[in-house]
Design a protein around this motif. Structure first.
Motif, PDB file in Angstrom:
ATOM      1  N   GLN A 173      25.346  24.421  63.235  1.00  0.00           N
ATOM      2  CA  GLN A 173      25.525  23.081  63.814  1.00  0.00           C
ATOM      3  C   GLN A 173      26.651  22.340  63.084  1.00  0.00           C
ATOM      4  N   TRP A 174      27.325  21.470  63.796  1.00  0.00           N
ATOM      5  CA  TRP A 174      28.536  20.816  63.302  1.00  0.00           C
ATOM      6  C   TRP A 174      28.350  20.140  61.946  1.00  0.00           C
ATOM      7  N   GLU A 175      27.219  19.470  61.736  1.00  0.00           N
ATOM      8  CA  GLU A 175      27.068  18.661  60.528  1.00  0.00           C
ATOM      9  C   GLU A 175      26.909  19.527  59.280  1.00  0.00           C
ATOM     10  N   ILE A 176      26.032  20.526  59.354  1.00  0.00           N
ATOM     11  CA  ILE A 176      25.830  21.368  58.182  1.00  0.00           C
ATOM     12  C   ILE A 176      27.036  22.288  57.957  1.00  0.00           C
ATOM     13  N   ARG A 177      27.760  22.610  59.028  1.00  0.00           N
ATOM     14  CA  ARG A 177      28.987  23.387  58.865  1.00  0.00           C
ATOM     15  C   ARG A 177      30.039  22.573  58.123  1.00  0.00           C
ATOM     16  N   GLN A 178      30.128  21.296  58.461  1.00  0.00           N
ATOM     17  CA  GLN A 178      31.058  20.405  57.752  1.00  0.00           C
ATOM     18  C   GLN A 178      30.694  20.318  56.274  1.00  0.00           C
ATOM     19  N   LEU A 179      29.394  20.225  55.998  1.00  0.00           N
ATOM     20  CA  LEU A 179      28.934  20.170  54.613  1.00  0.00           C
ATOM     21  C   LEU A 179      29.274  21.461  53.881  1.00  0.00           C
ATOM     22  N   ALA A 180      28.972  22.594  54.493  1.00  0.00           N
ATOM     23  CA  ALA A 180      29.232  23.888  53.857  1.00  0.00           C
ATOM     24  C   ALA A 180      30.712  24.079  53.566  1.00  0.00           C
ATOM     25  N   ASP A 181      31.567  23.695  54.497  1.00  0.00           N
ATOM     26  CA  ASP A 181      33.011  23.829  54.294  1.00  0.00           C
ATOM     27  C   ASP A 181      33.482  23.006  53.095  1.00  0.00           C
ATOM     28  N   GLU A 182      32.935  21.794  52.962  1.00  0.00           N
ATOM     29  CA  GLU A 182      33.343  20.936  51.850  1.00  0.00           C
ATOM     30  C   GLU A 182      32.805  21.469  50.518  1.00  0.00           C
ATOM     31  N   MET A 183      31.560  21.946  50.514  1.00  0.00           N
ATOM     32  CA  MET A 183      31.003  22.529  49.292  1.00  0.00           C
ATOM     33  C   MET A 183      31.812  23.743  48.859  1.00  0.00           C
ATOM     34  N   LEU A 184      32.189  24.581  49.820  1.00  0.00           N
ATOM     35  CA  LEU A 184      32.979  25.767  49.505  1.00  0.00           C
ATOM     36  C   LEU A 184      34.339  25.376  48.927  1.00  0.00           C
ATOM     37  N   SER A 185      34.955  24.381  49.503  1.00  0.00           N
ATOM     38  CA  SER A 185      36.245  23.915  49.006  1.00  0.00           C
ATOM     39  C   SER A 185      36.148  23.481  47.544  1.00  0.00           C
ATOM     40  N   GLN A 186      35.047  22.821  47.195  1.00  0.00           N
ATOM     41  CA  GLN A 186      34.905  22.306  45.832  1.00  0.00           C
ATOM     42  C   GLN A 186      34.576  23.398  44.822  1.00  0.00           C
ATOM     43  N   VAL A 187      33.727  24.355  45.177  1.00  0.00           N
ATOM     44  CA  VAL A 187      33.398  25.404  44.203  1.00  0.00           C
ATOM     45  C   VAL A 187      34.564  26.373  44.017  1.00  0.00           C
ATOM     46  N   ARG A 188      35.406  26.515  45.028  1.00  0.00           N
ATOM     47  CA  ARG A 188      36.586  27.376  44.881  1.00  0.00           C
ATOM     48  C   ARG A 188      37.527  26.858  43.800  1.00  0.00           C
ATOM     49  N   GLN A 189      37.490  25.568  43.545  1.00  0.00           N
ATOM     50  CA  GLN A 189      38.362  24.988  42.536  1.00  0.00           C
ATOM     51  C   GLN A 189      37.928  25.359  41.125  1.00  0.00           C
ATOM     52  N   VAL A 190      36.638  25.642  40.939  1.00  0.00           N
ATOM     53  CA  VAL A 190      36.142  25.942  39.592  1.00  0.00           C
ATOM     54  C   VAL A 190      35.753  27.413  39.417  1.00  0.00           C
ATOM     55  N   ALA A 191      35.592  28.147  40.519  1.00  0.00           N
ATOM     56  CA  ALA A 191      35.265  29.577  40.448  1.00  0.00           C
ATOM     57  C   ALA A 191      36.009  30.293  41.580  1.00  0.00           C
ATOM     58  N   PRO A 192      37.339  30.318  41.524  1.00  0.00           N
ATOM     59  CA  PRO A 192      38.140  30.833  42.643  1.00  0.00           C
ATOM     60  C   PRO A 192      37.944  32.310  42.949  1.00  0.00           C
ATOM     61  N   VAL A 193      37.698  33.123  41.938  1.00  0.00           N
ATOM     62  CA  VAL A 193      37.535  34.559  42.187  1.00  0.00           C
ATOM     63  C   VAL A 193      36.211  34.840  42.884  1.00  0.00           C
TER      64      VAL A 193
END
Length: 225
Positions: A173-193
């Protein structure tokens, strides 16, 4: 929606690599972090992920503060059981003049939006009246799933990968997908591999589990690959 990565395990990728090193080396615990430079760390992590040996990822965690989302979303969120949650309580916090989330499909339809806002106003008035004669914990039963909520969630990295697989999918669903995308963007900054290839199954695994309900993106992913 507001998402903040409140805290995470210090040097997360190095900690995972060190844990994995114990599995594949005779060295003792006191030497796990020796010689674990960036190159060595990436080597261990790449090996782990390619082998599907993901248990070492459970040694690191990420804590998020999430607000400006609906209870529809939070009900979906807690289905991801290998995580810890603390949520705003409607039992103790008054929902007088409650805020609510408007789905894009309703926001973009003038007729639907008018009806939606009218009904939210009716519910708000009914809640206010009920709260005068019964406890908030009982008055809250009339509140809609659209009610804005906020919560803190803590995941280990392995559980996060599973969360992203399901919720970054276009079928989510659109809302939780938006949340997941943002969470992924943030964790990639601290654990990119660790999170380099994280995302929907078509992206992370090159496979789609949706069958006849597939969005079709897998064809483009495979072609590019």
């Amino acid at each position: 929606m507001k998402v903040s990565l409140l805290s995470y395990t210090d040097q997360p990728e190095k900690k995972v690599a060190a844990a994995a090193r114990l599995c594949y080396s005779p060295i003792g615990a006191d030497k796990l972090l020796e010689d674990m430079d960036d190159g060595r760390t990436q080597e261990f992590l790449s090996k782990l992920i390619s082998m599907g040996h993901l248990s070492p990822l459970e040694h690191i965690s990420f804590t998020f503060a999430i607000e400006g989302v609906s209870r529809v979303l939070s009900h979906q969120m807690v289905r991801h059981r290998i995580a810890s949650y603390s949520q705003k309580s409607q039992r103790y916090v008054s929902e007088q003049d409650f805020q609510y989330i408007v789905p894009p499909a309703i926001k973009e339809n003038e007729q639907a939006l008018v009806l939606y806002r009218e009904q939210m106003s009716v519910i708000a008035d009914a809640y206010a009246e009920l709260a005068k004669i019964v406890a908030k914990e009982d008055a809250r039963y009339i509140l809609p799933s659209a009610c804005e909520t906020k919560f803190v969630a803590t995941f280990n990295a392995r559980s996060l990968l599973n969360f992203f697989q399901h919720r970054c999918c276009r079928r989510a669903q659109w809302e939780i997908r938006q949340l997941a995308d943002e969470m992924l963007s943030q964790v990639r900054q601290v654990a990119p591999v660790i999170f380099q290839k994280a995302g929907a199954a078509c992206v992370s695994q090159g496979v789609c589990y949706e069958g006849a309900m597939s969005c079709g993106r897998i064809k483009n992913v495979v072609t590019r690959g």
